[in-house]
Design a protein around this motif. Structure first.
Motif, PDB file in Angstrom:
ATOM      1  N   GLY A  31       0.802  -1.217   0.000  1.00 51.95           N
ATOM      2  CA  GLY A  31       0.000   0.000   0.000  1.00 51.95           C
ATOM      3  C   GLY A  31       0.832   1.262   0.000  1.00 51.95           C
ATOM      4  N   ASP A  32       1.917   1.264   0.758  1.00 49.71           N
ATOM      5  CA  ASP A  32       2.772   2.448   0.828  1.00 49.71           C
ATOM      6  C   ASP A  32       3.445   2.730  -0.508  1.00 49.71           C
ATOM      7  OD1 ASP A  32       2.157   2.874   3.503  1.00 49.71           O
ATOM      8  OD2 ASP A  32       3.891   1.719   4.230  1.00 49.71           O
ATOM      9  N   VAL A  33       3.945   1.693  -1.161  1.00 56.12           N
ATOM     10  CA  VAL A  33       4.626   1.880  -2.441  1.00 56.12           C
ATOM     11  C   VAL A  33       3.645   2.377  -3.505  1.00 56.12           C
ATOM     12  CG1 VAL A  33       5.896   0.733  -4.304  1.00 56.12           C
ATOM     13  CG2 VAL A  33       6.402   0.185  -1.914  1.00 56.12           C
ATOM     14  N   VAL A  34       2.446   1.838  -3.492  1.00 53.83           N
ATOM     15  CA  VAL A  34       1.429   2.302  -4.445  1.00 53.83           C
ATOM     16  C   VAL A  34       1.151   3.786  -4.242  1.00 53.83           C
ATOM     17  CG1 VAL A  34      -1.015   2.116  -5.091  1.00 53.83           C
ATOM     18  CG2 VAL A  34       0.363   0.052  -4.804  1.00 53.83           C
ATOM     19  N   ARG A  35       1.025   4.206  -2.993  1.00 53.52           N
ATOM     20  CA  ARG A  35       0.790   5.634  -2.724  1.00 53.52           C
ATOM     21  C   ARG A  35       1.987   6.481  -3.143  1.00 53.52           C
ATOM     22  NH1 ARG A  35      -2.224   3.289   1.436  1.00 53.52           N
ATOM     23  NH2 ARG A  35      -0.418   3.019   2.805  1.00 53.52           N
ATOM     24  N   GLU A  36       3.198   5.980  -2.928  1.00 54.51           N
ATOM     25  CA  GLU A  36       4.390   6.715  -3.346  1.00 54.51           C
ATOM     26  C   GLU A  36       4.448   6.835  -4.871  1.00 54.51           C
ATOM     27  OE1 GLU A  36       7.735   4.755  -1.606  1.00 54.51           O
ATOM     28  OE2 GLU A  36       7.017   5.068   0.441  1.00 54.51           O
ATOM     29  N   LEU A  37       4.107   5.772  -5.556  1.00 55.75           N
ATOM     30  CA  LEU A  37       4.081   5.823  -7.019  1.00 55.75           C
ATOM     31  C   LEU A  37       3.049   6.835  -7.504  1.00 55.75           C
ATOM     32  CD1 LEU A  37       4.415   2.043  -7.955  1.00 55.75           C
ATOM     33  CD2 LEU A  37       6.042   3.844  -8.524  1.00 55.75           C
ATOM     34  N   ARG A  38       1.900   6.848  -6.885  1.00 54.68           N
ATOM     35  CA  ARG A  38       0.875   7.820  -7.278  1.00 54.68           C
ATOM     36  C   ARG A  38       1.385   9.245  -7.082  1.00 54.68           C
ATOM     37  NH1 ARG A  38      -4.892   7.554  -5.084  1.00 54.68           N
ATOM     38  NH2 ARG A  38      -5.085   9.034  -6.810  1.00 54.68           N
ATOM     39  N   GLN A  73      -1.349  -9.222   5.428  1.00 52.19           N
ATOM     40  CA  GLN A  73      -2.137  -8.153   6.045  1.00 52.19           C
ATOM     41  C   GLN A  73      -3.524  -8.075   5.428  1.00 52.19           C
ATOM     42  OE1 GLN A  73      -0.355  -4.201   5.661  1.00 52.19           O
ATOM     43  NE2 GLN A  73      -2.408  -3.338   5.447  1.00 52.19           N
ATOM     44  N   LEU A  74      -3.613  -8.255   4.097  1.00 52.42           N
ATOM     45  CA  LEU A  74      -4.899  -8.149   3.416  1.00 52.42           C
ATOM     46  C   LEU A  74      -5.883  -9.220   3.881  1.00 52.42           C
ATOM     47  CD1 LEU A  74      -3.794  -7.368  -0.263  1.00 52.42           C
ATOM     48  CD2 LEU A  74      -4.486  -5.770   1.532  1.00 52.42           C
ATOM     49  N   GLN A  75      -5.348 -10.333   4.374  1.00 48.90           N
ATOM     50  CA  GLN A  75      -6.223 -11.408   4.841  1.00 48.90           C
ATOM     51  C   GLN A  75      -7.084 -10.969   6.022  1.00 48.90           C
ATOM     52  OE1 GLN A  75      -6.151 -14.717   3.252  1.00 48.90           O
ATOM     53  NE2 GLN A  75      -5.235 -13.252   1.833  1.00 48.90           N
ATOM     54  N   ALA A  76      -6.566 -10.002   6.779  1.00 48.74           N
ATOM     55  CA  ALA A  76      -7.292  -9.539   7.968  1.00 48.74           C
ATOM     56  C   ALA A  76      -8.276  -8.420   7.657  1.00 48.74           C
ATOM     57  CB  ALA A  76      -6.298  -9.067   9.031  1.00 48.74           C
ATOM     58  N   ASN A  82     -10.547  -3.815   1.906  1.00 43.80           N
ATOM     59  CA  ASN A  82      -9.911  -4.353   0.706  1.00 43.80           C
ATOM     60  C   ASN A  82     -10.338  -3.598  -0.547  1.00 43.80           C
ATOM     61  OD1 ASN A  82      -8.089  -6.456   1.402  1.00 43.80           O
ATOM     62  ND2 ASN A  82      -9.812  -7.763   1.973  1.00 43.80           N
ATOM     63  N   LEU A  83     -11.586  -3.135  -0.578  1.00 41.78           N
ATOM     64  CA  LEU A  83     -12.051  -2.363  -1.729  1.00 41.78           C
ATOM     65  C   LEU A  83     -11.322  -1.020  -1.803  1.00 41.78           C
ATOM     66  CD1 LEU A  83     -13.899  -2.091  -4.151  1.00 41.78           C
ATOM     67  CD2 LEU A  83     -15.710  -1.268  -2.613  1.00 41.78           C
ATOM     68  N   ALA A  84     -11.149  -0.381  -0.657  1.00 43.15           N
ATOM     69  CA  ALA A  84     -10.428   0.899  -0.624  1.00 43.15           C
ATOM     70  C   ALA A  84      -8.985   0.707  -1.086  1.00 43.15           C
ATOM     71  CB  ALA A  84     -10.470   1.486   0.787  1.00 43.15           C
ATOM     72  N   ASP A  85      -8.356  -0.377  -0.614  1.00 42.69           N
ATOM     73  CA  ASP A  85      -6.985  -0.662  -1.010  1.00 42.69           C
ATOM     74  C   ASP A  85      -6.903  -0.971  -2.504  1.00 42.69           C
ATOM     75  OD1 ASP A  85      -4.136  -1.496   0.077  1.00 42.69           O
ATOM     76  OD2 ASP A  85      -4.762  -3.050  -1.331  1.00 42.69           O
ATOM     77  N   SER A  86      -7.841  -1.756  -3.016  1.00 38.48           N
ATOM     78  CA  SER A  86      -7.855  -2.111  -4.425  1.00 38.48           C
ATOM     79  C   SER A  86      -8.050  -0.875  -5.295  1.00 38.48           C
ATOM     80  CB  SER A  86      -8.973  -3.123  -4.694  1.00 38.48           C
ATOM     81  OG  SER A  86      -9.010  -3.500  -6.049  1.00 38.48           O
TER      82      SER A  86
END
Length: 260
Positions: A31-38, A73-76, A82-86
């Motif tokens: 999640g952090d890397v995706v936000r950094e890429l954005r 982490q996503l399993q929890a 999960n929708l927000a993360d996706s």
């Protein structure tokens, strides 16, 4: 140049280079890397001094997909989390795909799952012969949901079914034959080659023309034939009025090279 925990960002000669910088994790995504890429792509999009963006990976892999700790982490997470993360990953892919500037993927190692997705959505992708490509999600009970939207458009339904359903890894040569990447370049030459492609785009093409051409390609895929043609006719007419077009045609008639 500035650094984030998972990426680096550097500008030179109107080329912004965004490099995944987690070599110890094979540049895996979380999640952090995706936000950094954005954030990095948004910075490049907003910077008038940037004309082309190169996406690369530090180390032996371009990007190995999702980080294992991240998958645990996503399993929890519940469905809403999960929708927000996706949707964060969805927005990253959408922003790269629709970016006004040309995005080039420089792939110097394996591009797997989400990493292969990044290679898929780049405008141009070049890889070393040793790189492997694949969407391995089905092998861990997951699905290549977001990338499937882009992959079918890029290489067609039949080849997309082959890669997405089998989850098999293919060579860079096979990926090029499928149209997934543009070309394979030897490891000792790929950086110079990609730099030259990027530099040529900066010096030999109008920024407005590159942007509008990307939109034309997207419209041709998204709209029925009649609508796509009508849209193309309007864009054609509008582009004739743009200062870049006047400048380019004037230089052509005067047998000069326009300064882009």
């Amino acid at each position: 140049m500035w650094n984030m925990p998972g990426i680096t960002y550097h500008i030179a000669d109107r080329i912004a280079t965004i490099t995944l910088n987690r070599p110890e994790k094979r540049n895996a995504l979380n999640g952090d890397v995706v936000r950094e890429l954005r954030e990095a792509f948004a910075a490049a999009a907003a910077d008038d001094t940037v004309k082309v963006v190169v996406l690369a990976g530090n180390g032996k892999a371009f990007c190995a997909g999702a980080d294992l700790d991240y998958l645990q982490q996503l399993q929890a997470n519940n469905l809403e989390a999960n929708l927000a993360d996706s949707r964060e990953l969805m927005l990253l892919m959408q922003e790269i795909y629709s970016m006004e500037k040309v995005v080039i993927a420089r792939i110097e190692g394996d591009a797997i799952a989400g990493g292969c997705g990044l290679a898929t959505i780049a405008d141009l992708s070049y890889a070393v012969p040793e790189a492997r490509f694949g969407y391995t999600e089905v092998k861990i009970g997951f699905v290549p949901a977001l990338v499937s939207v882009f992959l079918v458009r890029k290489i067609g339904e039949g080849r997309a079914r082959d890669l997405l359903l089998t989850g098999r890894l293919v060579t860079a040569e096979k990926a090029a034959s499928f149209g997934l990447i543009n070309e394979t370049i030897p490891a000792d030459k790929i950086r110079d080659y990609v730099q030259q492609v990027a530099f040529s785009l900066c010096t030999d093409a109008s920024a407005n023309s590159l942007n509008v051409t990307k939109k034309l390609i997207s419209a041709a895929l998204e709209n029925p034939l009649t609508e796509a043609l009508e849209s193309a006719a309007r864009i054609n007419a509008e582009t004739r009025q743009h200062p870049d077009c006047r400048k380019g045609i004037g230089a052509f008639l005067d047998k000069l090279k326009p300064d882009w």
